[in-house]
Write an enzyme that holds these catalytic residues in place. Structure first.
Site, PDB file in Angstrom:
ATOM      1  N   TYR A   1     -13.541  -5.774   4.787  1.00  0.00           N
ATOM      2  CA  TYR A   1     -12.538  -4.723   4.428  1.00  0.00           C
ATOM      3  C   TYR A   1     -11.013  -5.548   3.864  1.00  0.00           C
ATOM      4  CZ  TYR A   1     -10.551  -6.041   8.928  1.00  0.00           C
ATOM      5  OH  TYR A   1      -9.983  -6.479   9.926  1.00  0.00           O
ATOM      6  N   CYS A   2     -10.026  -4.760   3.498  1.00  0.00           N
ATOM      7  CA  CYS A   2      -8.712  -5.307   3.232  1.00  0.00           C
ATOM      8  C   CYS A   2      -7.756  -4.225   3.542  1.00  0.00           C
ATOM      9  CB  CYS A   2      -8.421  -5.870   1.847  1.00  0.00           C
ATOM     10  SG  CYS A   2      -8.643  -4.720   0.518  1.00  0.00           S
ATOM     11  N   ARG A   3      -6.561  -4.286   2.967  1.00  0.00           N
ATOM     12  CA  ARG A   3      -5.649  -3.297   3.354  1.00  0.00           C
ATOM     13  C   ARG A   3      -5.807  -2.045   2.824  1.00  0.00           C
ATOM     14  NH1 ARG A   3      -0.821  -1.919   0.863  1.00  0.00           N
ATOM     15  NH2 ARG A   3      -0.964  -3.501  -0.702  1.00  0.00           N
TER      16      ARG A   3
END
Length: 152
Positions: free
Chosen positions: A111-113
């Site tokens: 995941y990321c932002r």
């Protein structure tokens, strides 16, 4: 029928046309080449997009060896991340080296932002031979909006 010593044997095709025997093999050879190309080009990775709710359920009962990878910057990571996450900054110069060092046989929650960087990171993981990738494509912003807990 006289044959030149260096010519290929011929077969008679439709309408009595003479066709070199080697050309008669062409459809089978082309089919074999096409099969090999498709087999080589087929995606070997089993990446799957998961929602934040699915990711939360996964973290409550993780599969054996689950790696949780956060590909945001270290500053973003310090503001809050998923429990047990490891930070691999997608834009931080060593990303490809860090990915190459990851075990290939463990499942990965990525995941990321917002899901943009992690989509690029997913491609890098696949190219590195990681096969079981779960991509939280809505990102940690959606995680926070859902009121799910973060570790700091």
């Amino acid at each position: 029928m006289t044959r030149h010593p260096h010519s290929l044997p011929a077969v008679t095709g439709h309408a009595g046309n003479r066709i070199p025997a080697a050309l008669g093999l062409l459809p089978g050879v082309l089919a074999c080449i096409l099969f090999c190309v498709l087999l080589w080009a087929a995606p070997a990775a089993q990446a799957k997009d998961v929602s934040v709710q699915e990711a939360a359920a996964l973290l409550r009962s993780p599969p054996e060896g689950l790696l949780v990878l956060d590909v945001r910057t270290p500053g973003e990571f310090r503001q809050g991340h998923l429990t047990g996450a490891r930070n691999l900054d997608f834009f931080g110069g060593r990303f490809d080296l860090d990915v190459a060092a990851l075990p290939k046989d463990r499942p990965v929650l990525l995941y990321c932002r917002t899901g943009q960087r992690s989509a690029g990171a997913q491609e890098a993981l696949e190219q590195a031979g990681i096969r079981n990738i779960l991509h939280m494509n809505q990102g940690i912003e959606a995680w926070e909006k859902a009121g799910l807990p973060l570790e700091k």
